[in-house]
Motif scaffolding. Structure first.
Motif, PDB file in Angstrom:
ATOM      1  N   THR A 273       1.484  12.420   0.914  1.00 30.11           N
ATOM      2  CA  THR A 273       1.871  13.913   1.298  1.00 30.11           C
ATOM      3  C   THR A 273       3.195  13.855   2.065  1.00 30.11           C
ATOM      4  OG1 THR A 273       0.220  13.765   3.135  1.00 30.11           O
ATOM      5  CG2 THR A 273      -0.778  14.460   1.264  1.00 30.11           C
ATOM      6  N   PRO A 274       3.814  15.006   2.142  1.00 28.51           N
ATOM      7  CA  PRO A 274       5.000  15.294   3.100  1.00 28.51           C
ATOM      8  C   PRO A 274       4.834  14.954   4.307  1.00 28.51           C
ATOM      9  CG  PRO A 274       4.299  17.219   1.522  1.00 28.51           C
ATOM     10  CD  PRO A 274       3.217  16.594   1.464  1.00 28.51           C
ATOM     11  N   ASP A 275       3.661  15.064   4.671  1.00 26.93           N
ATOM     12  CA  ASP A 275       3.624  14.631   6.387  1.00 26.93           C
ATOM     13  C   ASP A 275       3.239  13.212   6.881  1.00 26.93           C
ATOM     14  OD1 ASP A 275       0.931  15.548   5.044  1.00 26.93           O
ATOM     15  OD2 ASP A 275       0.156  16.096   6.881  1.00 26.93           O
ATOM     16  N   HIS A 276       3.154  12.381   5.751  1.00 28.23           N
ATOM     17  CA  HIS A 276       2.814  11.140   5.771  1.00 28.23           C
ATOM     18  C   HIS A 276       4.081  10.357   5.425  1.00 28.23           C
ATOM     19  CE1 HIS A 276      -0.901  11.698   7.593  1.00 28.23           C
ATOM     20  NE2 HIS A 276      -1.144  12.386   6.433  1.00 28.23           N
ATOM     21  N   TRP A 277       4.713   9.170   5.972  1.00 32.45           N
ATOM     22  CA  TRP A 277       5.344   8.160   5.436  1.00 32.45           C
ATOM     23  C   TRP A 277       4.651   6.840   5.301  1.00 32.45           C
ATOM     24  CZ3 TRP A 277       8.639  10.291   9.847  1.00 32.45           C
ATOM     25  CH2 TRP A 277       9.376  11.528   9.489  1.00 32.45           C
ATOM     26  N   TYR A 278       4.152   6.783   4.054  1.00 31.58           N
ATOM     27  CA  TYR A 278       3.479   5.487   3.679  1.00 31.58           C
ATOM     28  C   TYR A 278       4.450   4.189   3.366  1.00 31.58           C
ATOM     29  CZ  TYR A 278      -1.055   8.445   3.732  1.00 31.58           C
ATOM     30  OH  TYR A 278      -1.921   9.432   4.381  1.00 31.58           O
ATOM     31  N   VAL A 279       4.075   3.359   3.907  1.00 34.37           N
ATOM     32  CA  VAL A 279       4.794   1.708   3.492  1.00 34.37           C
ATOM     33  C   VAL A 279       3.871   0.878   3.007  1.00 34.37           C
ATOM     34  CG1 VAL A 279       6.380   0.146   4.431  1.00 34.37           C
ATOM     35  CG2 VAL A 279       6.497   2.441   5.449  1.00 34.37           C
ATOM     36  N   PRO A 280       4.123   0.513   1.902  1.00 40.97           N
ATOM     37  CA  PRO A 280       3.028  -0.416   1.198  1.00 40.97           C
ATOM     38  C   PRO A 280       3.556  -1.674   1.549  1.00 40.97           C
ATOM     39  CG  PRO A 280       4.670   0.318  -0.515  1.00 40.97           C
ATOM     40  CD  PRO A 280       4.847   0.802   0.749  1.00 40.97           C
ATOM     41  N   LYS A 281       2.332  -2.696   2.328  1.00 41.77           N
ATOM     42  CA  LYS A 281       2.871  -3.931   2.704  1.00 41.77           C
ATOM     43  C   LYS A 281       3.304  -4.807   1.546  1.00 41.77           C
ATOM     44  CE  LYS A 281       0.438  -7.621   5.260  1.00 41.77           C
ATOM     45  NZ  LYS A 281      -0.660  -8.170   5.804  1.00 41.77           N
TER      46      LYS A 281
ATOM     47  N   ALA B 178      11.886   4.934  -7.863  1.00 37.99           N
ATOM     48  CA  ALA B 178      11.508   6.301  -7.505  1.00 37.99           C
ATOM     49  C   ALA B 178      11.449   6.433  -6.034  1.00 37.99           C
ATOM     50  CB  ALA B 178      10.245   6.586  -8.172  1.00 37.99           C
ATOM     51  N   SER B 179      11.280   5.189  -5.457  1.00 40.55           N
ATOM     52  CA  SER B 179      10.736   5.102  -3.955  1.00 40.55           C
ATOM     53  C   SER B 179      11.935   5.047  -3.040  1.00 40.55           C
ATOM     54  CB  SER B 179      10.007   3.804  -3.764  1.00 40.55           C
ATOM     55  OG  SER B 179       8.757   3.909  -4.454  1.00 40.55           O
ATOM     56  N   PRO B 180      12.006   6.122  -2.111  1.00 44.86           N
ATOM     57  CA  PRO B 180      13.139   6.126  -1.025  1.00 44.86           C
ATOM     58  C   PRO B 180      13.007   5.124  -0.175  1.00 44.86           C
ATOM     59  CG  PRO B 180      11.623   7.859  -0.717  1.00 44.86           C
ATOM     60  CD  PRO B 180      11.105   7.288  -1.769  1.00 44.86           C
ATOM     61  N   THR B 181      13.757   4.667   0.867  1.00 45.20           N
ATOM     62  CA  THR B 181      13.736   3.711   1.759  1.00 45.20           C
ATOM     63  C   THR B 181      13.786   4.451   2.909  1.00 45.20           C
ATOM     64  OG1 THR B 181      16.140   3.209   1.990  1.00 45.20           O
ATOM     65  CG2 THR B 181      14.715   1.885   0.560  1.00 45.20           C
TER      66      THR B 181
ATOM     67  N   LYS C  80      16.955  -0.119   5.008  1.00 45.39           N
ATOM     68  CA  LYS C  80      16.926  -0.044   3.576  1.00 45.39           C
ATOM     69  C   LYS C  80      16.131  -0.998   2.784  1.00 45.39           C
ATOM     70  CE  LYS C  80      21.970   0.768   3.298  1.00 45.39           C
ATOM     71  NZ  LYS C  80      23.386   0.389   3.326  1.00 45.39           N
ATOM     72  N   ARG C  81      15.265  -1.808   3.807  1.00 47.81           N
ATOM     73  CA  ARG C  81      14.400  -2.685   3.200  1.00 47.81           C
ATOM     74  C   ARG C  81      13.011  -2.224   3.444  1.00 47.81           C
ATOM     75  NH1 ARG C  81      16.464  -6.896   6.671  1.00 47.81           N
ATOM     76  NH2 ARG C  81      14.458  -7.626   6.984  1.00 47.81           N
ATOM     77  N   ILE C  82      12.839  -0.992   3.994  1.00 43.59           N
ATOM     78  CA  ILE C  82      11.620  -0.287   4.075  1.00 43.59           C
ATOM     79  C   ILE C  82      11.440   0.689   3.345  1.00 43.59           C
ATOM     80  CG2 ILE C  82      10.214   0.881   5.850  1.00 43.59           C
ATOM     81  CD1 ILE C  82      11.751  -0.287   8.118  1.00 43.59           C
ATOM     82  N   VAL C  83      10.514   0.541   2.231  1.00 49.70           N
ATOM     83  CA  VAL C  83      10.245   1.246   1.003  1.00 49.70           C
ATOM     84  C   VAL C  83       9.206   2.352   1.629  1.00 49.70           C
ATOM     85  CG1 VAL C  83       9.162   1.385  -1.299  1.00 49.70           C
ATOM     86  CG2 VAL C  83      10.562  -0.518  -0.653  1.00 49.70           C
TER      87      VAL C  83
END
Length: 135
Positions: A101-109, A41-44, A64-67
């Protein structure tokens, strides 16, 4: 009351037809997506064209490695994230009830390798970026 009971065997894998009515927010306490569901489900960053501008100095392989968490994904309480929309890219620890939310691009460590995470967060030390020191 017996005519209101679910038909079938106790081992049936069918979802209870009344479960949604009884517990409409059954996923509310879940912490994000898990396992293979998360990966599918997670885009990069590579998939999100607007991020190419923000991360112009990153290669396609690195992008491609940044989820990036999809909109609506609940952040895992206590986990560390960065928001690629934040120009300073400060790490933060999620608290309960926060979702992407659509206005944030959260990346889990947990989903990014350490050298790439360090680069995303502004670390310049070559050793922490897995780069050999210049001599």
């Amino acid at each position: 009351m017996t005519d209101m009971q679910k038909q079938g065997k106790p081992t049936d894998q069918r979802a209870d037809e009344w479960q949604r009515d009884l517990n409409p927010n059954s996923l509310e306490n879940r912490n994000g997506l898990e396992g293979a569901q998360f990966e599918k489900a997670s885009p990069t960053a590579y998939d999100i064209k607007e991020l190419h501008r923000h991360l112009a100095d990153y290669s396609d392989d690195e992008l491609k490695r940044i989820v990036v968490l999809p909109t609506g994904t609940r952040l895992k309480e206590g986990a560390t994230y960065i928001d690629l929309e934040d120009p300073e890219r400060q790490e933060f620890t999620a608290i309960g009830g926060v979702e992407a939310t659509p206005d944030h691009w959260y990346v889990p460590k947990t989903e990014v390798d350490y050298p790439l995470w360090n680069r995303l967060t502004g670390v310049n030390d070559p050793e922490r970026l897995d780069q050999s020191p210049q001599r």
